[in-house]
Design a protein around this motif. Structure first.
Motif, PDB file in Angstrom:
ATOM      1  N   LEU A   1      -7.799   4.452  -2.179  1.00 46.37           N
ATOM      2  CA  LEU A   1      -7.545   3.601  -1.006  1.00 46.37           C
ATOM      3  C   LEU A   1      -6.570   2.496  -1.367  1.00 46.37           C
ATOM      4  O   LEU A   1      -5.547   2.322  -0.755  1.00 46.37           O
ATOM      5  N   GLU A   2      -6.953   1.710  -2.374  1.00 44.53           N
ATOM      6  CA  GLU A   2      -6.094   0.619  -2.830  1.00 44.53           C
ATOM      7  C   GLU A   2      -6.636   0.072  -4.137  1.00 44.53           C
ATOM      8  O   GLU A   2      -7.754   0.386  -4.540  1.00 44.53           O
TER       9      GLU A   2
ATOM     10  N   LYS B   1       0.812  -1.226   0.000  1.00 46.00           N
ATOM     11  CA  LYS B   1       0.000   0.000   0.000  1.00 46.00           C
ATOM     12  C   LYS B   1       0.842   1.271   0.000  1.00 46.00           C
ATOM     13  O   LYS B   1       0.415   2.285  -0.554  1.00 46.00           O
TER      14      LYS B   1
ATOM     15  N   GLU C   1     -10.244   1.142  -5.493  1.00 47.54           N
ATOM     16  CA  GLU C   1     -11.106   1.495  -4.364  1.00 47.54           C
ATOM     17  C   GLU C   1     -10.810   2.926  -3.923  1.00 47.54           C
ATOM     18  O   GLU C   1      -9.647   3.303  -3.751  1.00 47.54           O
TER      19      GLU C   1
ATOM     20  N   LYS D   1      -2.325   1.893   9.229  1.00 46.01           N
ATOM     21  CA  LYS D   1      -2.629   0.770   8.331  1.00 46.01           C
ATOM     22  C   LYS D   1      -1.385  -0.004   7.926  1.00 46.01           C
ATOM     23  O   LYS D   1      -0.324   0.588   7.722  1.00 46.01           O
TER      24      LYS D   1
ATOM     25  N   MET E   1      -5.969   6.745  10.754  1.00 41.52           N
ATOM     26  CA  MET E   1      -5.972   5.286  10.596  1.00 41.52           C
ATOM     27  C   MET E   1      -4.521   4.860  10.495  1.00 41.52           C
ATOM     28  O   MET E   1      -3.781   5.409   9.671  1.00 41.52           O
TER      29      MET E   1
ATOM     30  N   GLN F   1     -20.705  -2.224   5.600  1.00 38.45           N
ATOM     31  CA  GLN F   1     -19.578  -3.075   5.996  1.00 38.45           C
ATOM     32  C   GLN F   1     -19.696  -3.481   7.450  1.00 38.45           C
ATOM     33  O   GLN F   1     -20.201  -2.724   8.267  1.00 38.45           O
TER      34      GLN F   1
ATOM     35  N   LYS G   1      -7.288  -6.381   8.046  1.00 38.53           N
ATOM     36  CA  LYS G   1      -6.293  -6.723   9.097  1.00 38.53           C
ATOM     37  C   LYS G   1      -5.177  -5.670   9.164  1.00 38.53           C
ATOM     38  O   LYS G   1      -4.841  -5.042   8.181  1.00 38.53           O
TER      39      LYS G   1
ATOM     40  N   PRO H   1     -17.318   8.251   6.078  1.00 36.70           N
ATOM     41  CA  PRO H   1     -16.724   7.685   4.866  1.00 36.70           C
ATOM     42  C   PRO H   1     -17.677   6.801   4.064  1.00 36.70           C
ATOM     43  O   PRO H   1     -18.527   6.109   4.615  1.00 36.70           O
TER      44      PRO H   1
ATOM     45  N   VAL I   1      -5.456   9.583   0.257  1.00 43.74           N
ATOM     46  CA  VAL I   1      -5.822  10.117   1.574  1.00 43.74           C
ATOM     47  C   VAL I   1      -4.582  10.810   2.160  1.00 43.74           C
ATOM     48  O   VAL I   1      -3.497  10.226   2.141  1.00 43.74           O
TER      49      VAL I   1
ATOM     50  N   MET J   1      -5.165  -2.858  10.803  1.00 39.00           N
ATOM     51  CA  MET J   1      -5.693  -1.491  10.671  1.00 39.00           C
ATOM     52  C   MET J   1      -6.223  -1.030  12.031  1.00 39.00           C
ATOM     53  O   MET J   1      -6.918  -1.782  12.705  1.00 39.00           O
TER      54      MET J   1
ATOM     55  N   HIS K   1     -15.023  -3.703   8.599  1.00 37.91           N
ATOM     56  CA  HIS K   1     -14.328  -3.328   7.365  1.00 37.91           C
ATOM     57  C   HIS K   1     -14.517  -4.345   6.236  1.00 37.91           C
ATOM     58  O   HIS K   1     -13.786  -4.322   5.248  1.00 37.91           O
TER      59      HIS K   1
ATOM     60  N   GLU L   1      -2.842   7.334   7.792  1.00 41.69           N
ATOM     61  CA  GLU L   1      -3.730   8.096   6.906  1.00 41.69           C
ATOM     62  C   GLU L   1      -4.682   8.907   7.753  1.00 41.69           C
ATOM     63  O   GLU L   1      -5.114   8.450   8.822  1.00 41.69           O
ATOM     64  N   LYS L   2      -5.068  10.056   7.301  1.00 46.58           N
ATOM     65  CA  LYS L   2      -6.104  10.840   7.965  1.00 46.58           C
ATOM     66  C   LYS L   2      -7.377   9.995   7.966  1.00 46.58           C
ATOM     67  O   LYS L   2      -7.672   9.331   6.973  1.00 46.58           O
ATOM     68  N   TYR L   3      -8.099  10.000   9.064  1.00 49.47           N
ATOM     69  CA  TYR L   3      -9.372   9.276   9.101  1.00 49.47           C
ATOM     70  C   TYR L   3     -10.442  10.129   8.427  1.00 49.47           C
ATOM     71  O   TYR L   3     -10.649  11.292   8.802  1.00 49.47           O
ATOM     72  N   ILE L   4     -11.071   9.565   7.428  1.00 51.59           N
ATOM     73  CA  ILE L   4     -12.116  10.307   6.717  1.00 51.59           C
ATOM     74  C   ILE L   4     -13.426  10.106   7.480  1.00 51.59           C
ATOM     75  O   ILE L   4     -13.900   8.969   7.610  1.00 51.59           O
TER      76      ILE L   4
HETATM   77  P1  ADP Z   1      -8.223  -3.706   3.390  1.00 55.31           P
HETATM   78  O1  ADP Z   1      -7.239  -3.792   2.253  1.00 55.31           O
HETATM   79  O2  ADP Z   1      -7.709  -4.330   4.645  1.00 55.31           O
HETATM   80  O3  ADP Z   1      -9.603  -4.129   3.025  1.00 55.31           O
HETATM   81  P2  ADP Z   1      -8.803  -0.883   2.938  1.00 55.31           P
HETATM   82  O4  ADP Z   1      -7.720   0.106   2.855  1.00 55.31           O
HETATM   83  O5  ADP Z   1      -9.409  -1.337   1.632  1.00 55.31           O
HETATM   84  O6  ADP Z   1      -8.277  -2.154   3.766  1.00 55.31           O
HETATM   85  O7  ADP Z   1      -9.945  -0.341   3.901  1.00 55.31           O
HETATM   86  C1  ADP Z   1     -11.055  -1.157   4.272  1.00 55.31           C
HETATM   87  C2  ADP Z   1     -12.161  -0.279   4.846  1.00 55.31           C
HETATM   88  O8  ADP Z   1     -11.679   0.425   6.011  1.00 55.31           O
HETATM   89  C3  ADP Z   1     -12.638   0.812   3.916  1.00 55.31           C
HETATM   90  O9  ADP Z   1     -13.622   0.346   3.027  1.00 55.31           O
HETATM   91  C4  ADP Z   1     -13.186   1.833   4.922  1.00 55.31           C
HETATM   92  O10 ADP Z   1     -14.442   1.422   5.399  1.00 55.31           O
HETATM   93  C5  ADP Z   1     -12.206   1.747   6.084  1.00 55.31           C
HETATM   94  N1  ADP Z   1     -11.106   2.737   5.930  1.00 55.31           N
HETATM   95  C6  ADP Z   1      -9.889   2.518   5.409  1.00 55.31           C
HETATM   96  N2  ADP Z   1      -9.138   3.633   5.417  1.00 55.31           N
HETATM   97  C7  ADP Z   1      -9.891   4.607   5.954  1.00 55.31           C
HETATM   98  C8  ADP Z   1      -9.698   6.017   6.232  1.00 55.31           C
HETATM   99  N3  ADP Z   1      -8.548   6.623   5.967  1.00 55.31           N
HETATM  100  N4  ADP Z   1     -10.716   6.711   6.787  1.00 55.31           N
HETATM  101  C9  ADP Z   1     -11.892   6.100   7.075  1.00 55.31           C
HETATM  102  N5  ADP Z   1     -12.148   4.794   6.848  1.00 55.31           N
HETATM  103  C10 ADP Z   1     -11.164   4.051   6.291  1.00 55.31           C
END
Ligand code: ADP
Length: 502
Positions: A287-288, A116, A275, A158, A156, A232, A166, A206, A131, A168, A235, A200-203
């Protein structure tokens, strides 16, 4: 030309891939573990080979064994499905070395997007919004405290190698920074063998919105619009829909362009998903990328009218994408729910067991991607998802009503399932209005626990249980004492009673 495909997976996704292969006249090879000898994907394929004991590490993750079967069977290509080896760069490389086509991207794209931190840097260079957060891994705890204070709580933490929610941790208070970083690191180490974490800043408020992309080996790349995956639990996605109820035309076009740019930045080939996390004002951030087919791909197929597995196979075959961005549209609305063998009334405890009886709902706009059948014993070793119920409707309201009908008519006897919980989601006001975030389940905990709004489900299930109990008893008695059956008053009464409730 691909004539034979080995599906390095199990369950519903193996069957899903085989269905397209059949339509394309491609022969299929199944691999299975000892725990899966009675799994539907085994009998569904043209050929099937046992590759080892039940634990995934000894079977579905055993690269050498899978390659051995592929070579023995004259397989041209391997489809990895999702999970297992689908995002394993070593496997993609190994296929390449053996001159077997890997239906997915090359190791470079998997590696870049699989880490990531590297993915974030690559996206920043490609002009895709990420983010706000750290560019490099957090090396020590003092540095963690410093950067987190700079970014501003909440954040967050991560895992760079993260997946499946996982490694996170949400950090809201200053005093929790050190323990959260430590916890994320140790979870990442045990889950992925790599303890690199970033911040990462928590959004807040979200929304998880992702874009499906397809790219060929000739420089063409398109997107097939978005999927809203904000319902979800821990997550993990529970319900997905497309179009997203909060999306606007302009933002969709802009996000789509960024999704294509993200894929092009890693020279992507095949089907993939970008994503994004968005806030209520539709500010969005990468996100990823998932470098494989997603569990929720069918909703895109239903709305855009494209068979994504067919496109994957054509791309792997070296063909040019025939789909043109300007010709693609979203028609109607699709919703998918993931039906699990778990008990929603007992903290979602997995409930694998024998499916005594399963009855799928029928009618317009209903699709099941499943591997379940009457009498199937769900193995304890794998993800207990039984079915993906995918509903299409002319519009969102119709899709929700149709989903409610389908869930009411979906009968699974023998194991507890998430059906009553999923039904309840369809009734919650914020879901019905399309105004929900990733906190939806948390925010509506009490309402989602209610079951009285679904009397039909309870009544129908009770009736069908009574009926099946009766028929089972009848079968037993038939074999033991067939002459007694006609005269047995209680059995006749039981049968009439059960049938009248149906
Ligand atoms: P993974 O690869 O473990 O699934 P992700 O990065 O795709 O992790 O994040 C999974 C979920 O976690 C997202 O769909 C969201 O709900 C939450 N999340 C991840 N990053 C953030 C963030 N910076 N702010 C708020 N929620 C987040």
């Amino acid at each position: 030309m691909i004539k034979k495909i080995l599906i390095a997976n199990r369950g519903e996704i193996a069957i899903r891939v085989m269905n397209t292969c059949r339509e394309m006249g491609i022969k299929t090879v199944a691999v299975y573990s000892e725990a899966d000898y009675s799994s539907l994907h085994v009998s569904y394929a043209d050929e099937a080979y046992c590759i080892g004991p039940a634990p995934s590490a000894e079977s579905y993750l055993n690269i050498e064994k899978i390659i051995e079967v592929a070579k023995k069977t004259g397989t041209d290509a391997i489809h990895p499905g999702y999970g297992f080896l689908s995002e394993n760069a070593k496997f993609s490389q190994r296929c390449k070395d053996e001159k077997i086509i890997f239906i997915g991207p090359d190791p470079y794209a998997i590696n870049t997007m699989g880490d990531k931190i590297t993915a974030r840097k690559t996206m920043m260079d490609a002009g895709v919004p990420v983010v706000p957060g750290t560019k490099e891994p957090i090396t020590d705890l003092d540095q963690a405290v410093k950067v987190i204070k700079e970014i501003g709580l909440p954040v967050m933490v991560k895992a760079s190698a993260g997946g499946g929610g996982k490694g996170m941790r949400l950090v809201e208070k200053e005093e929790d920074i050190i323990s959260s970083v430590k916890a994320a690191k140790s979870e990442a180490l045990s889950a992925f063998g790599n303890d690199a974490v970033y911040v990462e800043k928590y959004i807040s408020s979200p929304h998880h919105i992702e874009f499906q992309i397809l790219a060929d080996n000739h420089g063409n790349c398109i997107h097939l619009f978005e999927r809203e995956c904000s319902v979800q639990r821990r997550h993990q996605k529970v319900v997905e829909e497309t179009p997203s109820p909060i999306m606007t035309h302009d933002v969709r076009m802009e996000m789509g362009k960024h999704a294509v740019a993200a894929a092009k930045a890693v020279n992507y080939s095949g089907a993939g998903t970008i994503e994004f996390i968005t806030d209520d004002d539709l500010n969005y951030y990468f996100l990823e990328m998932n470098t494989r087919l997603q569990v929720e791909h069918p909703i895109t197929e239903e709305v855009v009218g494209v068979d994504l597995v067919k496109e994957q196979i054509k791309i792997a075959n070296g063909e040019k994408l025939m789909l043109k961005q300007e010709n693609l549209t979203q028609r109607g609305h699709a919703i998918e729910v993931r039906i699990y063998a778990e008990d929603p009334d007992n903290n979602f405890m997995p409930n694998p067991g024998k499916i005594e009886h399963i009855q799928f709902p029928l009618g317009p706009g209903i699709r099941h991607d499943t591997y379940a059948y009457n009498g199937f014993q769900i193995p304890i070793y794998y993800d207990p998802m039984i079915s993906k119920l995918v509903i299409w409707g002319n519009n969102r309201t119709e899709a929700i009503e149709r989903m409610k009908r389908a869930l009411k008519l979906f009968k699974i006897n023998g194991v507890k399932t998430s059906i009553p919980f999923l039904f309840q989601i369809m009734n919650v006001d914020s879901f019905v209005k399309g105004r929900y975030t990733t906190h939806f389940i948390q925010n509506n905990e009490q309402e989602l626990k209610q079951r009285e709004k679904t009397p039909e489900v309870a009544k129908d299930l009770a009736a069908i249980t009574a009926f099946i109990d009766y028929t089972n008893k009848l079968e037993k008695v038939k074999t033991e004492k067939s002459e007694d059956i006609q005269t047995s008053k209680w059995k006749d009464y039981g049968r009439r009673n059960a049938l009248s409730r149906l």
